[in-house]
Design a protein around this motif. Structure first.
Motif, PDB file in Angstrom:
ATOM      1  N   MET A   1     -76.132 -26.997  44.808  1.00 56.05           N
ATOM      2  CA  MET A   1     -75.066 -26.234  44.174  1.00 56.05           C
ATOM      3  C   MET A   1     -74.721 -25.030  45.051  1.00 56.05           C
ATOM      4  N   LEU A   2     -73.431 -24.728  45.165  1.00 62.15           N
ATOM      5  CA  LEU A   2     -73.017 -23.537  45.915  1.00 62.15           C
ATOM      6  C   LEU A   2     -72.636 -22.450  44.911  1.00 62.15           C
ATOM      7  N   ILE A   3     -73.322 -21.337  44.988  1.00 57.99           N
ATOM      8  CA  ILE A   3     -73.106 -20.259  44.031  1.00 57.99           C
ATOM      9  C   ILE A   3     -72.615 -19.011  44.766  1.00 57.99           C
ATOM     10  N   VAL A   4     -71.526 -18.423  44.272  1.00 63.83           N
ATOM     11  CA  VAL A   4     -71.080 -17.123  44.779  1.00 63.83           C
ATOM     12  C   VAL A   4     -71.518 -16.074  43.768  1.00 63.83           C
ATOM     13  N   LYS A   5     -72.203 -15.056  44.229  1.00 67.31           N
ATOM     14  CA  LYS A   5     -72.706 -14.010  43.338  1.00 67.31           C
ATOM     15  C   LYS A   5     -72.128 -12.671  43.781  1.00 67.31           C
ATOM     16  N   LYS A   6     -71.523 -11.956  42.855  1.00 62.27           N
ATOM     17  CA  LYS A   6     -70.932 -10.662  43.204  1.00 62.27           C
ATOM     18  C   LYS A   6     -71.649  -9.525  42.480  1.00 62.27           C
ATOM     19  N   PHE A   7     -72.021  -8.495  43.255  1.00 64.58           N
ATOM     20  CA  PHE A   7     -72.679  -7.315  42.690  1.00 64.58           C
ATOM     21  C   PHE A   7     -71.858  -6.078  43.018  1.00 64.58           C
ATOM     22  N   GLY A   8     -71.673  -5.241  42.034  1.00 63.19           N
ATOM     23  CA  GLY A   8     -70.886  -4.022  42.209  1.00 63.19           C
ATOM     24  C   GLY A   8     -71.682  -2.905  42.870  1.00 63.19           C
ATOM     25  N   GLY A   9     -70.988  -1.792  43.069  1.00 66.57           N
ATOM     26  CA  GLY A   9     -71.585  -0.663  43.787  1.00 66.57           C
ATOM     27  C   GLY A   9     -72.834  -0.097  43.150  1.00 66.57           C
ATOM     28  N   SER A  10     -72.879  -0.050  41.816  1.00 73.61           N
ATOM     29  CA  SER A  10     -74.058   0.542  41.183  1.00 73.61           C
ATOM     30  C   SER A  10     -75.276  -0.373  41.339  1.00 73.61           C
ATOM     31  N   SER A  11     -75.052  -1.669  41.511  1.00 71.72           N
ATOM     32  CA  SER A  11     -76.170  -2.614  41.684  1.00 71.72           C
ATOM     33  C   SER A  11     -76.825  -2.501  43.055  1.00 71.72           C
ATOM     34  N   VAL A  12     -76.143  -1.835  43.997  1.00 65.57           N
ATOM     35  CA  VAL A  12     -76.713  -1.692  45.346  1.00 65.57           C
ATOM     36  C   VAL A  12     -76.765  -0.217  45.742  1.00 65.57           C
ATOM     37  N   ALA A  13     -76.846   0.650  44.709  1.00 68.79           N
ATOM     38  CA  ALA A  13     -76.726   2.094  44.959  1.00 68.79           C
ATOM     39  C   ALA A  13     -77.904   2.690  45.717  1.00 68.79           C
ATOM     40  N   ASN A  14     -79.057   2.033  45.664  1.00 66.30           N
ATOM     41  CA  ASN A  14     -80.213   2.559  46.398  1.00 66.30           C
ATOM     42  C   ASN A  14     -81.143   1.413  46.798  1.00 66.30           C
ATOM     43  N   LYS A  15     -82.191   1.781  47.506  1.00 65.74           N
ATOM     44  CA  LYS A  15     -83.101   0.789  48.073  1.00 65.74           C
ATOM     45  C   LYS A  15     -83.689  -0.126  46.986  1.00 65.74           C
ATOM     46  N   THR A  16     -84.159   0.471  45.902  1.00 64.55           N
ATOM     47  CA  THR A  16     -84.782  -0.309  44.830  1.00 64.55           C
ATOM     48  C   THR A  16     -83.810  -1.348  44.283  1.00 64.55           C
ATOM     49  N   ARG A  17     -82.591  -0.915  44.054  1.00 66.21           N
ATOM     50  CA  ARG A  17     -81.602  -1.843  43.497  1.00 66.21           C
ATOM     51  C   ARG A  17     -81.201  -2.914  44.500  1.00 66.21           C
ATOM     52  N   ILE A  18     -81.122  -2.526  45.771  1.00 66.28           N
ATOM     53  CA  ILE A  18     -80.790  -3.515  46.799  1.00 66.28           C
ATOM     54  C   ILE A  18     -81.842  -4.627  46.789  1.00 66.28           C
ATOM     55  N   PHE A  19     -83.110  -4.235  46.691  1.00 69.77           N
ATOM     56  CA  PHE A  19     -84.166  -5.249  46.681  1.00 69.77           C
ATOM     57  C   PHE A  19     -84.125  -6.087  45.399  1.00 69.77           C
ATOM     58  N   ARG A  20     -83.749  -5.458  44.283  1.00 70.37           N
ATOM     59  CA  ARG A  20     -83.648  -6.222  43.041  1.00 70.37           C
ATOM     60  C   ARG A  20     -82.584  -7.312  43.184  1.00 70.37           C
ATOM     61  N   VAL A  21     -81.450  -6.943  43.767  1.00 68.71           N
ATOM     62  CA  VAL A  21     -80.383  -7.920  43.991  1.00 68.71           C
ATOM     63  C   VAL A  21     -80.852  -8.995  44.972  1.00 68.71           C
ATOM     64  N   ALA A  22     -81.511  -8.551  46.037  1.00 71.27           N
ATOM     65  CA  ALA A  22     -81.989  -9.501  47.045  1.00 71.27           C
ATOM     66  C   ALA A  22     -82.889 -10.551  46.395  1.00 71.27           C
ATOM     67  N   GLU A  23     -83.809 -10.089  45.561  1.00 71.49           N
ATOM     68  CA  GLU A  23     -84.756 -11.014  44.932  1.00 71.49           C
ATOM     69  C   GLU A  23     -84.042 -11.994  44.001  1.00 71.49           C
ATOM     70  N   ARG A  24     -83.063 -11.489  43.318  1.00 68.74           N
ATOM     71  CA  ARG A  24     -82.303 -12.341  42.395  1.00 68.74           C
ATOM     72  C   ARG A  24     -81.563 -13.441  43.162  1.00 68.74           C
ATOM     73  N   CYS A  25     -81.006 -13.078  44.303  1.00 66.42           N
ATOM     74  CA  CYS A  25     -80.285 -14.069  45.111  1.00 66.42           C
ATOM     75  C   CYS A  25     -81.261 -15.079  45.719  1.00 66.42           C
ATOM     76  N   ILE A  26     -82.427 -14.565  46.104  1.00 66.76           N
ATOM     77  CA  ILE A  26     -83.424 -15.417  46.751  1.00 66.76           C
ATOM     78  C   ILE A  26     -83.941 -16.485  45.786  1.00 66.76           C
ATOM     79  N   GLU A  27     -84.028 -16.144  44.498  1.00 69.12           N
ATOM     80  CA  GLU A  27     -84.444 -17.152  43.508  1.00 69.12           C
ATOM     81  C   GLU A  27     -83.559 -18.395  43.578  1.00 69.12           C
ATOM     82  N   ASP A  28     -82.255 -18.168  43.606  1.00 71.67           N
ATOM     83  CA  ASP A  28     -81.328 -19.299  43.693  1.00 71.67           C
ATOM     84  C   ASP A  28     -81.483 -20.039  45.016  1.00 71.67           C
ATOM     85  N   TYR A  29     -81.657 -19.254  46.071  1.00 69.95           N
ATOM     86  CA  TYR A  29     -81.826 -19.845  47.405  1.00 69.95           C
ATOM     87  C   TYR A  29     -83.067 -20.730  47.434  1.00 69.95           C
TER      88      TYR A  29
END
Lengths: 403, 403
Positions: A1-29
């Motif tokens: 399956m090909l999934i496009v995931k979009k995250f807004g500015g507040s979801s990547v506002a700092n290091k902790t959030r960037i890693f949270r998003v990264a982990e979420r994307c990696i699950e699908d990967y």
């Protein structure tokens, strides 16, 4: 399956959030999917850059402003790629030039014309997570453009359409689309599904979950959209062409306080009068919403309409300038108004909705100033002070019929 | 006249400085010249971005780091365009994609392969000041690359070469090229002119006025370089192929403290020994500078050489690993050394320079550890504690012969 995931500015506002998003994307990967991630600029970056520009030039050219603003997303995507790489997942960041996201010429408010998929497909084929800058395009002069506020949603949908993605997930700070704003209406419920048209009506009425243009594009290309929370794992709301109709009469109730009423009094009751008034406003980029025209009397009539509150002063100026030509005797206005709307595809085959709405408002002793309807929407104009009461009254009135 | 002007990060570190640079460029523009401006990232932006990257990944991939860092110059150029526009001068900012600055593949340390001039020429023809991002290129994968520290100088020279500019001005925080570092040598004098070769020798010896690669490129393409102050109006130093030779014997005196000596003791006095040692180091990217080989005795010899201090530990490691194969009995090293060099094209036809240098050092009671010479340079290795004394002694010793 090909999934496009979009995250807004507040979801990547700092290091902790960037890693949270990264982990979420990696699950699908890791589950074997192809993953394309679209990001906005970190936190308040865009506002900060705009402020920086304004400190240099009171009214900077949009061409240069776009050149400046587009750096924000490039920072996000490169940091996200690093975050994923630090978690041992191959990832690559791409900007508008690299993807070749072709847009119209217009700076500050461009639209996509065509998105090349070669580069992204190539990177996906080598099993990388592809991270793309939202909000930006490249026009025919090879200049960077931006899509206007909320444009990253549009980027995600446009990419999903171009790549024939199986789904496009828009992550926000809410769990999904609600039957009403949960901050105002305590009984508001999350919807599992909603049609594109309902979403468009809701979005244009102030349910600021999704950028309207992104929903229009999703509808046009049949992209299945999912709005879900970046903070938890709830399933969110699926937006698609058709939903289980039988269950639904009303999808949601929305309020829009960014509105104002203008009345032009005593204009000639002649064919063409209304046309000239609204044509004059349109030529000056004033969008008019609800229109109400009184029955003529003594050769004159009154016309009331709503504009967005931001446009009120401009609109009055323009009308004053053309007062004579437009045969206007007097102009009155009121910014203390709000639109309350019920939206639902089920409404089309159920003529009782309007009556029900008026009844609930009457029971709550709320005065209706104007009424407008579309096939799947009924909107009334009420006093701004009544918004909360009106929203709750209408929502509760339809409670039994909400999904 | 077509002038390329390059300003470093400190020259555009804030609004006031941006406007100062803008005004300076506008003067040339108003005088009828075509002006191309190359900018670095504002102030500490690059360092801040690197720190941000390192907070995400201990060792970020250079591909993503370049993607991140290149945003810095894009911010500078767009703000500069706005500043010029606010002064009613047409200006346009361009990044590496827009100019099409083609570089080699290598991230973090790319070199230019070809620079397209169409876009810049087009903008100049419509009488705009063209502001270009320094430090960056685009490689054959359509990825952004950076040229390494100081790379904006190279961008300026490469653009000047590609555009056949009449001159290329590099603005710094010093008035020009000096006969010695004015912070150490109180009698140091500014040079009006210096040859490419002299500048190369001076730069590689620690006179950090210009990025070496930019001087090499200027020499290759015959670009007339001017180093001048961004803080005042002094004429600066012109760097070109030939200067008024008769006036000059010595151009300058330079010190380099980023150096260390290594000695390998008791290696076989056989043909090929030295080759194997230096080949081993070269394969591991260790650059060797001055080399001194003792005369053989009892079938063995000692070889001393200098490496940059940063490479010292690596070099010793590598030699230890191959100690047996390289027939090394013992390895000694010393990081408390420094190179002192005199540079001057006039030296070629004047054999007395070396003797004069040794004499001045002897008079100052400074011990010479090693000696190396090129056609236009004499370098000696001294103890690090003697640097200041040595520089002043040598500079004063040649004072009469300095331009």
């Amino acid at each position: 399956m090909l999934i496009v995931k979009k995250f807004g500015g507040s979801s990547v506002a700092n290091k902790t959030r960037i890693f949270r998003v990264a982990e979420r994307c990696i699950e699908d990967y890791r589950a074997g999917h192809d993953v394309v991630v679209v990001l906005s600029a970190m936190g308040d970056t865009t506002d900060d850059l705009i402020a920086m520009a304004h400190s240099i030039h009171a009214n900077p050219k949009k061409r240069e402003l776009d050149m400046l603003l587009t750096t924000g997303e490039q920072v996000s995507v490169s940091l996200m790629a690093m975050a994923m790489q630090s978690l041992d997942v191959p990832a690559v960041s791409l900007n508008a030039f690299q993807v070749q996201m072709h847009s119209t010429e217009r700076y500050g408010n461009a639209r996509f014309k065509r998105i090349d998929t070669d580069r992204i497909t190539h990177e996906l084929d080598s099993r990388k997570i592809v991270i793309v800058t939202g909000f930006q395009g490249v026009n025919k002069y090879d200049d960077l453009t931006t899509l206007g506020r909320g444009g990253s949603d549009t980027t995600a949908v446009a990419l999903a359409a171009a790549l024939h993605a199986d789904r496009c997930e828009i992550f926000t700070d809410v769990d999904g689309v609600y039957t009403a704003d949960p901050r105002i209406v305590k009984n508001a419920m999350k919807l599992d599904e909603v049609t594109y048209d309902e979403m468009l009506e809701l979005a244009s009425l102030g349910a600021k979950v999704l950028h309207n243009r992104s929903v229009e594009m999703a509808k046009k290309y049949g992209v299945e959209l999912v709005v879900r929370s970046s903070l938890n794992r709830s399933e969110g709301t699926v937006i698609k062409e058709k939903v289980k109709m039988e269950k639904m009469l009303i999808t949601g109730v929305a309020a829009d306080t960014n509105t104002a009423r203008i009345s032009v009094i005593g204009v000639d009751d002649q064919p063409g009068t209304a046309f000239r008034i609204f044509n004059t406003l349109a030529k000056n980029n004033i969008n008019v919403d609800i229109i109400l025209q009184s029955v003529g009397r003594d050769g004159t009539k009154d016309i009331s309409f709503t504009v967005s509150e931001d446009d009120l002063d401009d609109a009055i100026h323009i009308l004053e300038d053309h007062k004579e030509a437009l045969t206007i005797k007097e102009i009155t206005s009121n910014r203390d108004v709000a639109k309350i709307s019920v939206v639902g595809a089920g409404m089309m085959s159920n003529p009782g909705v309007a009556a029900k709405m008026f009844e609930t408002l009457y029971n709550a002793r709320i005065n209706i100033n104007m009424i407008a309807t579309s096939e799947i929407r009924i909107t009334v104009l009420v006093d701004k002070k009544d918004v909360e009461k009106a929203l709750n009254a209408v929502h509760d009135g339809f409670a039994g019929q909400l999904e």
